[in-house]
Design a protein around this motif. Sequence first.
Motif, PDB file in Angstrom:
ATOM      1  N   ARG A 153       2.246  -0.074  -7.828  1.00 54.70           N
ATOM      2  CA  ARG A 153       1.810   1.318  -7.693  1.00 54.70           C
ATOM      3  C   ARG A 153       0.422   1.301  -7.058  1.00 54.70           C
ATOM      4  NH1 ARG A 153      -0.782   5.644 -10.703  1.00 54.70           N
ATOM      5  NH2 ARG A 153       0.363   7.600 -10.364  1.00 54.70           N
ATOM      6  N   ALA A 154       0.278   1.995  -5.960  1.00 51.56           N
ATOM      7  CA  ALA A 154      -0.967   1.921  -5.204  1.00 51.56           C
ATOM      8  C   ALA A 154      -1.427   3.302  -4.767  1.00 51.56           C
ATOM      9  CB  ALA A 154      -0.795   1.020  -3.986  1.00 51.56           C
ATOM     10  N   ALA A 155      -2.729   3.472  -4.725  1.00 53.31           N
ATOM     11  CA  ALA A 155      -3.323   4.641  -4.078  1.00 53.31           C
ATOM     12  C   ALA A 155      -3.662   4.229  -2.649  1.00 53.31           C
ATOM     13  CB  ALA A 155      -4.573   5.089  -4.817  1.00 53.31           C
ATOM     14  N   TYR A 156      -3.392   5.107  -1.703  1.00 41.61           N
ATOM     15  CA  TYR A 156      -3.640   4.729  -0.320  1.00 41.61           C
ATOM     16  C   TYR A 156      -4.322   5.852   0.442  1.00 41.61           C
ATOM     17  CZ  TYR A 156       0.297   7.619   1.362  1.00 41.61           C
ATOM     18  OH  TYR A 156       1.129   8.668   1.672  1.00 41.61           O
ATOM     19  N   MET A 157      -5.041   5.429   1.480  1.00 41.54           N
ATOM     20  CA  MET A 157      -5.606   6.343   2.473  1.00 41.54           C
ATOM     21  C   MET A 157      -5.093   5.880   3.828  1.00 41.54           C
ATOM     22  SD  MET A 157      -9.497   6.663   0.969  1.00 41.54           S
ATOM     23  CE  MET A 157      -9.908   8.162   1.846  1.00 41.54           C
ATOM     24  N   ARG A 158      -4.741   6.830   4.663  1.00 44.99           N
ATOM     25  CA  ARG A 158      -4.070   6.500   5.926  1.00 44.99           C
ATOM     26  C   ARG A 158      -4.983   6.708   7.120  1.00 44.99           C
ATOM     27  NH1 ARG A 158       1.871   8.361   6.219  1.00 44.99           N
ATOM     28  NH2 ARG A 158       1.993   6.394   5.051  1.00 44.99           N
ATOM     29  N   HIS A 159      -4.974   5.710   7.997  1.00 45.78           N
ATOM     30  CA  HIS A 159      -5.664   5.796   9.285  1.00 45.78           C
ATOM     31  C   HIS A 159      -4.611   5.918  10.372  1.00 45.78           C
ATOM     32  CE1 HIS A 159      -7.265   3.980  13.011  1.00 45.78           C
ATOM     33  NE2 HIS A 159      -8.422   4.483  12.637  1.00 45.78           N
ATOM     34  N   ILE A 160      -4.765   6.893  11.251  1.00 39.88           N
ATOM     35  CA  ILE A 160      -3.872   7.056  12.399  1.00 39.88           C
ATOM     36  C   ILE A 160      -4.703   6.892  13.663  1.00 39.88           C
ATOM     37  CG2 ILE A 160      -2.293   8.585  13.644  1.00 39.88           C
ATOM     38  CD1 ILE A 160      -1.584   9.899  11.013  1.00 39.88           C
ATOM     39  N   GLY A 161      -4.361   5.889  14.439  1.00 38.14           N
ATOM     40  CA  GLY A 161      -5.110   5.597  15.649  1.00 38.14           C
ATOM     41  C   GLY A 161      -4.987   4.135  16.004  1.00 38.14           C
ATOM     42  N   PRO A 162      -5.714   3.685  17.012  1.00 38.38           N
ATOM     43  CA  PRO A 162      -5.572   2.309  17.492  1.00 38.38           C
ATOM     44  C   PRO A 162      -5.899   1.283  16.416  1.00 38.38           C
ATOM     45  CG  PRO A 162      -6.831   3.646  19.048  1.00 38.38           C
ATOM     46  CD  PRO A 162      -6.683   4.461  17.809  1.00 38.38           C
ATOM     47  N   TYR A 163      -5.102   0.217  16.378  1.00 39.38           N
ATOM     48  CA  TYR A 163      -5.458  -0.925  15.548  1.00 39.38           C
ATOM     49  C   TYR A 163      -6.645  -1.628  16.200  1.00 39.38           C
ATOM     50  CZ  TYR A 163      -0.903  -0.478  13.174  1.00 39.38           C
ATOM     51  OH  TYR A 163       0.169  -0.033  12.453  1.00 39.38           O
ATOM     52  N   GLY A 164      -7.482  -2.223  15.379  1.00 37.06           N
ATOM     53  CA  GLY A 164      -8.655  -2.905  15.898  1.00 37.06           C
ATOM     54  C   GLY A 164      -9.892  -2.466  15.151  1.00 37.06           C
ATOM     55  N   PRO A 165     -11.032  -2.379  15.828  1.00 37.33           N
ATOM     56  CA  PRO A 165     -12.285  -2.035  15.160  1.00 37.33           C
ATOM     57  C   PRO A 165     -12.249  -0.718  14.397  1.00 37.33           C
ATOM     58  CG  PRO A 165     -12.738  -2.908  17.327  1.00 37.33           C
ATOM     59  CD  PRO A 165     -11.245  -2.763  17.242  1.00 37.33           C
ATOM     60  N   SER A 166     -11.502   0.265  14.890  1.00 42.87           N
ATOM     61  CA  SER A 166     -11.477   1.553  14.194  1.00 42.87           C
ATOM     62  C   SER A 166     -10.861   1.423  12.804  1.00 42.87           C
ATOM     63  CB  SER A 166     -10.711   2.595  15.012  1.00 42.87           C
ATOM     64  OG  SER A 166      -9.345   2.238  15.165  1.00 42.87           O
ATOM     65  N   VAL A 167      -9.897   0.502  12.637  1.00 43.17           N
ATOM     66  CA  VAL A 167      -9.308   0.284  11.318  1.00 43.17           C
ATOM     67  C   VAL A 167     -10.330  -0.379  10.394  1.00 43.17           C
ATOM     68  CG1 VAL A 167      -7.524  -0.958  10.039  1.00 43.17           C
ATOM     69  CG2 VAL A 167      -6.956   0.163  12.190  1.00 43.17           C
ATOM     70  N   THR A 168     -11.066  -1.359  10.913  1.00 42.69           N
ATOM     71  CA  THR A 168     -12.098  -2.007  10.112  1.00 42.69           C
ATOM     72  C   THR A 168     -13.150  -1.005   9.670  1.00 42.69           C
ATOM     73  OG1 THR A 168     -11.754  -4.060  11.316  1.00 42.69           O
ATOM     74  CG2 THR A 168     -13.790  -3.866  10.069  1.00 42.69           C
ATOM     75  N   ALA A 209      -4.620   1.777   3.931  1.00 47.20           N
ATOM     76  CA  ALA A 209      -5.487   0.971   3.083  1.00 47.20           C
ATOM     77  C   ALA A 209      -5.153   1.334   1.640  1.00 47.20           C
ATOM     78  CB  ALA A 209      -6.952   1.268   3.387  1.00 47.20           C
ATOM     79  N   CYS A 210      -4.719   0.340   0.858  1.00 45.80           N
ATOM     80  CA  CYS A 210      -4.178   0.597  -0.477  1.00 45.80           C
ATOM     81  C   CYS A 210      -4.943  -0.201  -1.529  1.00 45.80           C
ATOM     82  CB  CYS A 210      -2.703   0.180  -0.557  1.00 45.80           C
ATOM     83  SG  CYS A 210      -1.664   0.756   0.784  1.00 45.80           S
ATOM     84  N   VAL A 211      -4.944   0.335  -2.739  1.00 49.19           N
ATOM     85  CA  VAL A 211      -5.501  -0.381  -3.871  1.00 49.19           C
ATOM     86  C   VAL A 211      -4.578  -0.188  -5.065  1.00 49.19           C
ATOM     87  CG1 VAL A 211      -6.970   1.594  -4.554  1.00 49.19           C
ATOM     88  CG2 VAL A 211      -7.534  -0.729  -5.331  1.00 49.19           C
ATOM     89  N   GLU A 212      -4.329  -1.271  -5.794  1.00 53.03           N
ATOM     90  CA  GLU A 212      -3.450  -1.205  -6.957  1.00 53.03           C
ATOM     91  C   GLU A 212      -4.088  -0.347  -8.043  1.00 53.03           C
ATOM     92  OE1 GLU A 212      -0.998  -4.368  -9.806  1.00 53.03           O
ATOM     93  OE2 GLU A 212      -2.031  -5.041  -7.977  1.00 53.03           O
ATOM     94  N   VAL A 213      -3.294   0.560  -8.635  1.00 52.84           N
ATOM     95  CA  VAL A 213      -3.827   1.489  -9.641  1.00 52.84           C
ATOM     96  C   VAL A 213      -2.920   1.507 -10.861  1.00 52.84           C
ATOM     97  CG1 VAL A 213      -5.000   2.951  -7.958  1.00 52.84           C
ATOM     98  CG2 VAL A 213      -2.622   3.455  -8.580  1.00 52.84           C
ATOM     99  N   PRO A 214      -3.470   1.840 -12.036  1.00 48.35           N
ATOM    100  CA  PRO A 214      -2.648   1.932 -13.245  1.00 48.35           C
ATOM    101  C   PRO A 214      -1.748   3.156 -13.227  1.00 48.35           C
ATOM    102  CG  PRO A 214      -4.916   2.581 -13.701  1.00 48.35           C
ATOM    103  CD  PRO A 214      -4.905   2.050 -12.300  1.00 48.35           C
ATOM    104  N   PRO A 222      -8.393  12.866  -0.098  1.00 55.42           N
ATOM    105  CA  PRO A 222      -7.426  12.441   0.919  1.00 55.42           C
ATOM    106  C   PRO A 222      -6.572  11.236   0.537  1.00 55.42           C
ATOM    107  CG  PRO A 222      -9.562  11.535   1.446  1.00 55.42           C
ATOM    108  CD  PRO A 222      -9.752  12.348   0.196  1.00 55.42           C
ATOM    109  N   ALA A 223      -6.572  10.830  -0.713  1.00 58.23           N
ATOM    110  CA  ALA A 223      -5.741   9.701  -1.137  1.00 58.23           C
ATOM    111  C   ALA A 223      -4.404  10.199  -1.657  1.00 58.23           C
ATOM    112  CB  ALA A 223      -6.453   8.893  -2.211  1.00 58.23           C
ATOM    113  N   SER A 224      -3.398   9.322  -1.590  1.00 57.78           N
ATOM    114  CA  SER A 224      -2.067   9.621  -2.099  1.00 57.78           C
ATOM    115  C   SER A 224      -1.574   8.405  -2.880  1.00 57.78           C
ATOM    116  CB  SER A 224      -1.101   9.947  -0.961  1.00 57.78           C
ATOM    117  OG  SER A 224      -1.549  11.062  -0.209  1.00 57.78           O
ATOM    118  N   ILE A 225      -0.474   8.591  -3.585  1.00 56.60           N
ATOM    119  CA  ILE A 225       0.132   7.512  -4.357  1.00 56.60           C
ATOM    120  C   ILE A 225       1.431   7.071  -3.698  1.00 56.60           C
ATOM    121  CG2 ILE A 225       1.203   6.885  -6.556  1.00 56.60           C
ATOM    122  CD1 ILE A 225      -1.767   7.078  -6.797  1.00 56.60           C
TER     123      ILE A 225
END
Length: 297
Positions: A153-168, A209-214, A222-225
């Motif tokens: 089970r993870a909370a995530y935030m989504r990036h839409i756009g080019p992979y590369g530095p913008s994701v970092t 980008a996800c993080v494990e959550v209880p 802007p996060a979702s599960i």
Amino acid sequence: MNKVLDHIDRHLDQMLDLVALAEVAHFSAYHFHRIFVAWMDETPGDYLSRRRLDVAALTLSHQSDVSVLDVAVSVGFGSGEAFARAFKSRFGCTPSTWRHGTAQRWAQELAQNSNLDQAARPRSGNDGNNFDTRVEKRPTIMEISIQTLPPVRAAYMRHIGPYGPSVTRFWRDTFLPWREAQGLGHATCYGIGHDDPFITPPDKCRCDACVEVPADFKALSPASIATLPGGRYAVARYRGNGTDIAQAWTRLMRDWLPSSGMQVDSRPFFERYEGGSKQDSVSGQFECALCMPVKPL
């Protein structure tokens, strides 16, 4: 709106009209259409058509035992002829030709150092992120094992756009500060790239980008599960930097997979970063696990 994209991915083989998608977003069809076009810069229908063909292209590359007709049906086409026409219009070749050219495409990806900034290839120098093209050490896949991983089970935030530095930058400036604010600084993180950057246009690529959550954690915008599906994965320990990690993925599929007795299935690929893992500030080196969903041939 991210729920709509996730819903589409889970139901590509079904009829997905505007009214049904608007209901997922809890908007009227008219309002939903306006918001979707403003957000994604394409209509829901165009997005759905593109997504079906992108998934079909990946399936043809990774699942050699699935017939072209079955691939067509799995992404919502009613006939092989309609699928072949749409596929050729998008990719310039027939589905069978695409499948047979998989090895050559992987070789081209390796030659192009495929994790460079999609928005500005070629690129040189370092702008303070993981995607430094001054490569000092080649990527290392230290060991590979088949593991059965549990659902997460993870909370995530989504990036839409080019992979590369913008994701970092998204991880550094948006996701990691949010994670710390939630008291999750030592929780295991996951990176999910939903799209192949050599298939999907740069401005349409999605990365979570996800993080494990209880179980009792509640995510607010802007996060979702979401739930990362469990099951069998080929897990490769990786050490390197952001420049080379895409090459490591390609080598895993090109060199290890064909002789493994396994094939890729439809669950997402992801990178797993154990809680507390750090990046070397000088070399940019870090460690993670590359997790590729597999099933027997």
